[in-house]
Design an enzyme around this catalytic site. Structure first.
Site, PDB file in Angstrom:
ATOM      1  N   HIS A   1       0.899  -1.090   0.048  1.00 50.69           N
ATOM      2  CA  HIS A   1      -0.236   0.063  -0.116  1.00 50.69           C
ATOM      3  C   HIS A   1       0.884   1.299  -0.058  1.00 50.69           C
ATOM      4  O   HIS A   1       1.988   1.270   0.635  1.00 50.69           O
ATOM      5  CB  HIS A   1      -0.891  -0.081   1.186  1.00 50.69           C
ATOM      6  CG  HIS A   1      -1.821  -1.093   1.244  1.00 50.69           C
ATOM      7  ND1 HIS A   1      -3.089  -0.911   0.561  1.00 50.69           N
ATOM      8  CD2 HIS A   1      -1.775  -2.143   1.920  1.00 50.69           C
ATOM      9  CE1 HIS A   1      -3.749  -2.320   0.918  1.00 50.69           C
ATOM     10  NE2 HIS A   1      -3.186  -2.995   1.584  1.00 50.69           N
TER      11      HIS A   1
ATOM     12  N   HIS B   1       5.565   4.339  -8.712  1.00 46.29           N
ATOM     13  CA  HIS B   1       5.882   3.779  -7.400  1.00 46.29           C
ATOM     14  C   HIS B   1       5.124   2.744  -7.425  1.00 46.29           C
ATOM     15  O   HIS B   1       5.727   1.808  -6.791  1.00 46.29           O
ATOM     16  CB  HIS B   1       5.149   4.930  -6.451  1.00 46.29           C
ATOM     17  CG  HIS B   1       5.266   4.612  -5.011  1.00 46.29           C
ATOM     18  ND1 HIS B   1       6.138   4.927  -3.897  1.00 46.29           N
ATOM     19  CD2 HIS B   1       4.593   3.631  -4.378  1.00 46.29           C
ATOM     20  CE1 HIS B   1       5.945   4.391  -2.778  1.00 46.29           C
ATOM     21  NE2 HIS B   1       4.931   3.435  -2.991  1.00 46.29           N
ATOM     22  N   GLU B   2       3.833   2.468  -7.805  1.00 46.23           N
ATOM     23  CA  GLU B   2       3.098   1.072  -7.427  1.00 46.23           C
ATOM     24  C   GLU B   2       3.921   0.256  -8.397  1.00 46.23           C
ATOM     25  O   GLU B   2       4.186  -1.009  -7.829  1.00 46.23           O
ATOM     26  CB  GLU B   2       1.646   1.543  -7.889  1.00 46.23           C
ATOM     27  CG  GLU B   2       0.913   2.435  -6.997  1.00 46.23           C
ATOM     28  CD  GLU B   2       1.030   1.734  -5.456  1.00 46.23           C
ATOM     29  OE1 GLU B   2       1.264   0.728  -5.142  1.00 46.23           O
ATOM     30  OE2 GLU B   2       1.191   2.993  -4.693  1.00 46.23           O
TER      31      GLU B   2
END
EC number: 3.4.24.-
Length: 619
Positions: A242, A424-425
């Site tokens: 997350h 980022h993910e």
């Protein structure tokens, strides 16, 4: 035009599947379990599971490597392939098994091959510990070799087996499913279960059923290790990383930088049939071999963005004076997400994240690794707001990226329209696959997961730095409409702008906060390399130069494959130093050490989070 047929059409069927007892844990001192534990809370019942991961040992062997005579040749059957002349050739599998046996004083009945791959400068092997033929889930060894087949690094989290459960289950896996579903607030997803041993913090070894559970509404996806004798949840691997944050050209960070209609952006050396073909079947929407970008939660209501009447043109202009759910804005978000993740696939491929290195593709073209695992990108996902996440299951199962709407502004804003968030993910998928041999299970401790967040921020920055002037970098400006973004400080070489040091990790327990320390260290490493070696403008497509920004990403990617399962700051730093020794003959050793030491991770830094600024003699 064929939209879905044969191979690509069959992937749609995957989406329905993929989107379809409380244990006690006491608080611990601020950092005493960073490198070995992770406490998580699941489901509406608030079930807490404290997972344990044996501490890894990690050795590096410098420029020359370690010449292990026991693994250089063998007369053992099956050790090596034979050439036409009858001469045996070196085998990664057998050499690594022999090396691990010799280093850990084990026999062959306690070892099993997990995975491995090679490129022109290095070879990587991952060995699993076994008992009665059953593998250990949280005990793995990794061996890396240079081009001369000499060992350059060795990591191990193998464990003692004096107290080990019987290898025949008392309970069937099906019998434990209902209670685990209730406890974790998720549903068994029908992925084939397995039987594995799992060492616990008291040294005992439990026999566990390994099962996957998902909750599509909440966006959770976990792998549970359930004791096959008691039914207790022993541990949980959380596949979802997350990003708790408070198409654009890839070099631009935020929507306000200005979108462009980019023609033929794919890199055919990374995606040989482009972004809309698997080599056999073609698509005319945001579904391709590397990523499928859609809005929806099941195979019945997935909505992709289609090409224009002029062919493969996806020309939708995002207007952020309207809500993200405006039909044109939704199309633009799917297209931008599709573009960014495909671009990251192509960049990472050039730097070593290929099929045999466990990347994400529906078709691997026979080049190694497991097929059928392209990224599933869900935009405006209904499972959350003001966030994003990426689930990284093992090689062969699709990574799932969920991008959310952010409601901190009026109108709301779409996270898929901020490139640094999407990058980022995607980086979570890269780091989780490259660390530990494609399992998705080796960034699970508090410290390792924190570094995972740091690598993701560092990659987002690297993609968007555009000159030899290393600028301070801020994450999450657009979705928050705040120039300071969502991190505590900008990433900066100036300690007055960003004061974070190695010693701060010991005061932190939340993974994103820990990640800020690691990302800022990497910012300092990047700046030092660019100052020393200059800047390449074509760094996203050409990894074969020696400017500082190219060297940085080479070491970034190489070190992931070298480091042990659940690395620490210290072992990750050592992996960077060894990566440089292997690829650049140690040319950047002093530059790297000085940068790490400037933030407290010097030569004599230990895993107690006390700052050290020492650098090697001669630096």
């Amino acid at each position: 035009m064929v939209v879905f047929s044969k191979t690509l059409a069959s992937q749609i069927a995957l989406f329905a599947f993929l989107f379809s007892g409380t244990t006690e844990a006491a608080p611990w001192p601020a950092h005493s379990k960073h490198a070995t534990h992770r406490l998580r809370t699941f489901g509406k019942r608030g079930t807490q599971v404290e997972s344990y991961f044996p501490k890894s040992t990690f050795k590096t062997f410098g420029i020359d490597g370690f010449d292990d005579p026991d693994s250089s040749a063998s007369s053992s059957p099956g050790f090596a392939d034979s050439t036409a002349s009858g001469k045996q050739t070196w085998s990664l599998n057998e050499a690594s098994m022999k090396f691990v046996r010799s280093q850990l004083s084990l026999n062959s009945t306690n070892l099993g091959w997990k995975s491995g791959y090679s490129h022109k400068l290095a070879k990587f092997a991952y060995i699993k510990q076994t008992h009665d033929g059953i593998p250990f889930a949280n005990a793995v060894a990794n061996v890396a070799y240079n081009k001369d087949n000499k060992v350059i690094s060795f990591g191990s989290s193998f464990v003692d087996t004096k107290t080990i459960a019987p290898s025949t289950p008392s309970l069937t896996w099906a019998s434990v499913v209902p209670q685990v579903e209730e406890s974790l607030g998720a549903t068994y997803n029908n992925h084939t279960p397995s039987l594995e041993y799992f060492v616990q913090s008291d040294g005992s070894v439990a026999l566990t059923h390994v099962l996957q559970f998902q909750n599509k509404e909440e966006g959770t996806w976990v792998q549970a290790f359930v004791c096959a004798h008691s039914g207790k949840v022993v541990s949980v691997t959380d596949f979802v990383a997350h990003a708790s944050y408070k198409a654009l050209p890839i070099q631009d960070e935020v929507f306000t930088d200005g979108v462009q209609l980019l023609k033929d952006p794919e890199n055919l050396s990374s995606s040989p049939f482009g972004w809309h073909s698997d080599g056999t079947d073609n698509t005319t929407n945001t579904f391709g071999n590397n990523v499928a970008a859609f809005k929806g939660t099941s195979s019945q209501n997935l909505k992709f963005t289609d090409e224009s009447a002029d062919g493969l043109t996806f020309d939708f202009t995002y207007d952020d004076s309207n809500d993200p759910t405006d039909p044109t804005n939704l199309n633009a978000a799917r297209v931008n997400g599709f573009f960014v993740i495909n671009t990251m696939h192509d960049i990472a491929y050039k730097y070593g994240f290929t099929e045999e290195a466990f990347n994400f593709q529906f078709n691997n073209f026979g080049k190694g690794g497991q097929d059928n695992d392209g990224v599933l990108l869900s935009v405006q996902d209904a499972s959350g707001t003001n966030n994003a996440n990426f689930a990284t299951p093992p090689d062969g199962q699709s990574g799932v990226c969920r991008m959310f709407i952010w409601d901190l502004t009026t109108p709301r804003r779409d996270g898929a329209m901020e490139n640094d968030i999407v990058v980022h993910e995607m980086t979570h998928g890269i780091t989780n696959r490259l660390t530990g041999g494609g399992t998705g299970q080796c960034l699970q401790t508090t410290e390792a997961a924190g570094m995972g967040e740091g690598w993701s921020d560092a990659m987002a920055e690297w993609v968007q730095q555009d000159s030899a002037e290393v600028k301070d970098f801020v994450m999450g400006q657009y979705v928050t409409n705040k120039p300071q973004g969502i991190r505590s400080f900008p990433y900066s070489t100036d300690p007055k702008v960003n004061p974070l040091r190695f010693s701060d990790v010991g005061k932190l327990n939340e993974v994103h906060n820990i990640g800020e320390v690691w990302a800022n260290m990497l910012h300092n490493v990047y700046a030092a390399l660019v100052q020393e070696r200059g800047f390449s403008a074509d760094f996203r497509t050409n990894p074969d130069t020696e400017e500082g920004n190219v060297v940085f990403m080479r070491l970034f990617m190489d070190s992931l494959a070298l480091q042990p399962c659940n690395p620490t700051f210290v072992s990750a730093r050592d992996a960077w130093i060894q990566a440089d020794a292997n690829r650049f003959n140690g040319a950047n050793k002093c530059t790297l050490f000085k940068a790490f030491a400037s933030r407290g991770l010097g030569l004599n830094a230990k895993e107690d989070f006390v700052d050290d600024t020492t650098v090697p003699a001669g630096c």
